[in-house]
Enzyme design. Structure first.
Site, short mmCIF file in Angstrom:
data_model
loop_
_atom_site.label_atom_id
_atom_site.label_comp_id
_atom_site.label_asym_id
_atom_site.label_seq_id
_atom_site.Cartn_x
_atom_site.Cartn_y
_atom_site.Cartn_z
N ALA A 57 -3.57 9.09 -22.15
CA ALA A 57 -3.42 10.56 -21.42
C ALA A 57 -4.65 10.39 -20.28
O ALA A 57 -4.90 10.85 -19.42
CB ALA A 57 -3.22 11.52 -21.90
N PHE A 82 -3.93 15.72 -23.77
CA PHE A 82 -3.41 16.70 -24.87
C PHE A 82 -4.89 17.29 -25.28
O PHE A 82 -4.73 18.30 -26.09
CB PHE A 82 -2.53 16.11 -25.82
N ILE A 111 3.71 8.83 -19.78
CA ILE A 111 5.04 8.98 -19.41
C ILE A 111 4.92 9.18 -17.95
O ILE A 111 5.97 9.61 -17.37
CB ILE A 111 5.64 9.96 -20.16
N ASP A 112 3.98 9.04 -17.39
CA ASP A 112 3.88 9.54 -15.83
C ASP A 112 4.03 8.54 -14.71
O ASP A 112 4.27 8.71 -13.63
CB ASP A 112 2.42 10.02 -15.66
N HIS A 138 5.86 5.43 -24.65
CA HIS A 138 6.59 6.59 -24.83
C HIS A 138 7.68 7.03 -23.77
O HIS A 138 8.07 8.24 -23.65
CB HIS A 138 5.58 7.60 -24.93
N CYS A 159 22.22 11.17 -19.48
CA CYS A 159 23.11 12.25 -20.20
C CYS A 159 23.43 12.03 -21.50
O CYS A 159 23.73 11.07 -21.96
CB CYS A 159 24.36 12.26 -19.34
N CYS A 213 24.76 17.10 -16.44
CA CYS A 213 25.41 15.89 -15.84
C CYS A 213 26.39 16.08 -14.84
O CYS A 213 27.27 17.03 -15.15
CB CYS A 213 26.06 15.14 -16.99
N CYS A 271 29.92 14.72 -16.30
CA CYS A 271 30.57 15.07 -17.35
C CYS A 271 30.28 16.40 -17.74
O CYS A 271 30.62 17.01 -18.82
CB CYS A 271 30.52 14.13 -18.78
N SER A 314 -7.18 8.71 -27.71
CA SER A 314 -7.81 9.44 -28.45
C SER A 314 -7.60 8.60 -29.95
O SER A 314 -7.95 8.76 -31.02
CB SER A 314 -7.56 10.76 -28.89
P1 CNA Z 1 -4.99 12.40 -25.96
O1 CNA Z 1 -4.74 12.41 -27.41
O2 CNA Z 1 -5.01 13.50 -25.22
O3 CNA Z 1 -6.64 11.65 -25.65
C1 CNA Z 1 -7.19 11.43 -24.48
C2 CNA Z 1 -8.49 10.91 -24.56
O4 CNA Z 1 -8.84 10.26 -23.36
C3 CNA Z 1 -9.39 11.60 -25.03
O5 CNA Z 1 -10.15 11.01 -26.09
C4 CNA Z 1 -10.30 11.99 -24.01
O6 CNA Z 1 -11.90 12.03 -24.62
C5 CNA Z 1 -10.22 10.79 -23.36
N1 CNA Z 1 -10.52 11.10 -21.85
C6 CNA Z 1 -9.90 12.16 -21.12
N2 CNA Z 1 -10.13 12.00 -19.65
C7 CNA Z 1 -10.89 10.70 -19.67
C8 CNA Z 1 -11.21 9.90 -18.54
N3 CNA Z 1 -11.22 10.26 -17.38
N4 CNA Z 1 -12.01 8.66 -18.83
C9 CNA Z 1 -11.97 8.30 -20.11
N5 CNA Z 1 -11.47 8.98 -21.19
C10 CNA Z 1 -10.93 10.23 -20.98
O7 CNA Z 1 -4.03 11.14 -25.54
P2 CNA Z 1 -3.59 9.99 -25.93
O8 CNA Z 1 -2.81 9.15 -24.79
O9 CNA Z 1 -4.35 9.20 -26.99
O10 CNA Z 1 -2.40 10.70 -26.95
C11 CNA Z 1 -1.07 10.06 -26.92
C12 CNA Z 1 -0.17 11.15 -26.38
C13 CNA Z 1 -0.45 12.13 -25.19
C14 CNA Z 1 1.05 10.21 -25.92
O11 CNA Z 1 2.19 10.29 -26.45
C15 CNA Z 1 1.18 10.49 -24.26
O12 CNA Z 1 2.36 10.28 -23.91
C16 CNA Z 1 0.60 11.90 -24.40
N6 CNA Z 1 0.30 12.63 -22.77
C17 CNA Z 1 0.59 11.88 -21.91
C18 CNA Z 1 0.15 12.09 -20.55
C19 CNA Z 1 0.52 11.38 -19.08
O13 CNA Z 1 1.62 10.60 -19.18
N7 CNA Z 1 -0.30 11.39 -18.20
C20 CNA Z 1 -0.54 13.59 -20.44
C21 CNA Z 1 -0.52 14.30 -21.61
C22 CNA Z 1 -0.18 13.71 -22.85
ZN ZN Z 2 27.55 12.85 -18.55
#
Ligand code: CNA
Ligand code: ZN
Length: 249
Positions: A27, A38, A110-111, A126, A134, A156, A159, A198
């Protein structure tokens, strides 16, 4: 302790040297595109107490089936950012592929922003907010269908069944093909760049264990459980790091 300029220079040289690069992200890669993560201070976990449940509870399989209305209210408000654009990290990674590098992306996000930037080899562990289907007949729908739906819970057109996002909810397993692709990409890489995660969400975080190459670079604002394993740790915003390396599309 190296200074920041020499860290960037070192990472840039590693990228130029590498034959097979995997970028493994989360993320934090998209926060500079305006999508909150998150677990940071300003992240979703802090921001949303108003639903009376944690994000893990709401975006879980059982919660979705029990209360799709609340699920979708939360999901649309907190997880969908239709106007978000790729930032310098997404664009820099895509630029490497465009320049002929073997670069694969393994993402927990997931973006869809890596694809929007132009990366073509992306393993979305993810799933993606852009894919929906659907539960009744399997018909597929894009994000616009979901957002334009007059009801909170989209139905949907064929259906009348409930439409769900093709994202992996808590309590659900990952797609086997995606996992295999991601793991073999990591196992075959000589440079692994981990950024904006994280590393607390499993099984995804455990995939790093498959890396056998000698260079592991970690770009994250806060400490992670893999810092001690990394050959280089850069604690700066990842978009900034990529814009300083200046790989142009
Ligand atoms: P997390 O647990 O939210 O960790 C994010 C990490 O990134 C933290 O350690 C922050 O310190 C670090 N961080 C934040 N901004 C920056 C930056 N600009 N540069 C460097 N480091 C940064 O997110 P994870 O992805 O580890 O957790 C997994 C989950 C969160 C997944 O299942 C994702 O699908 C889910 N998620 C996705 C999105 C998205 O699709 N953009 C958004 C929010 C959550
Ligand atoms: Zn359907």
């Amino acid at each position: 302790m190296q200074n920041y300029k020499s860290e960037i220079q070192e990472l840039k040289e590693w990228i130029e040297d590498a034959r097979r690069i995997v970028f493994f992200g989360g993320a934090g890669v998209s926060t500079e595109s305006g999508i909150p993560d998150f677990r940071s201070e300003s992240g979703l976990y802090k921001a949303r107490q108003e639903y009376g449940y944690s994000p893990e509870q709401i975006i879980s399989h059982s919660f979705f089936l029990r209360d799709p209305e609340t699920f979708y209210r939360y999901y649309k408000e907190n997880l969908i950012y239709p106007d978000a654009q790729p930032n310098a990290a997404h664009l820099g990674i895509a630029a490497l592929e465009r320049a002929g590098k073997d670069v694969r992306v393994v993402t927990q996000n997931i973006d869809g922003l890596h694809q929007a930037a132009g990366s073509s080899r992306v393993y979305e562990l993810h799933g993606s907010v852009h894919q929906n289907y659907c539960l009744g007949c399997g018909a597929r729908y894009d994000l616009a269908y979901l957002l334009d739906s007059p009801e909170t819970v989209p139905r949907c057109a064929k259906c009348g069944g409930m439409v769900r996002p093709d994202v992996v909810l808590y309590e659900e397993g990952l797609d086997g093909d995606v996992v295999n692709g991601a793991v073999s990409a990591i196992a075959g890489a000589d440079l692994l760049i981990v950024g904006g995660t994280s590393l607390v969400v499993y099984p995804a975080a455990g995939f790093l264990d498959y890396f056998r190459g000698k260079r592991l670079a970690l770009i994250n604002l806060t400490e992670t459980g893999a810092d001690s394993r990394a050959t280089l740790v850069i604690r700066r915003p990842i978009g900034e790091v990529f814009s300083e390396m200046n790989f142009k599309l």
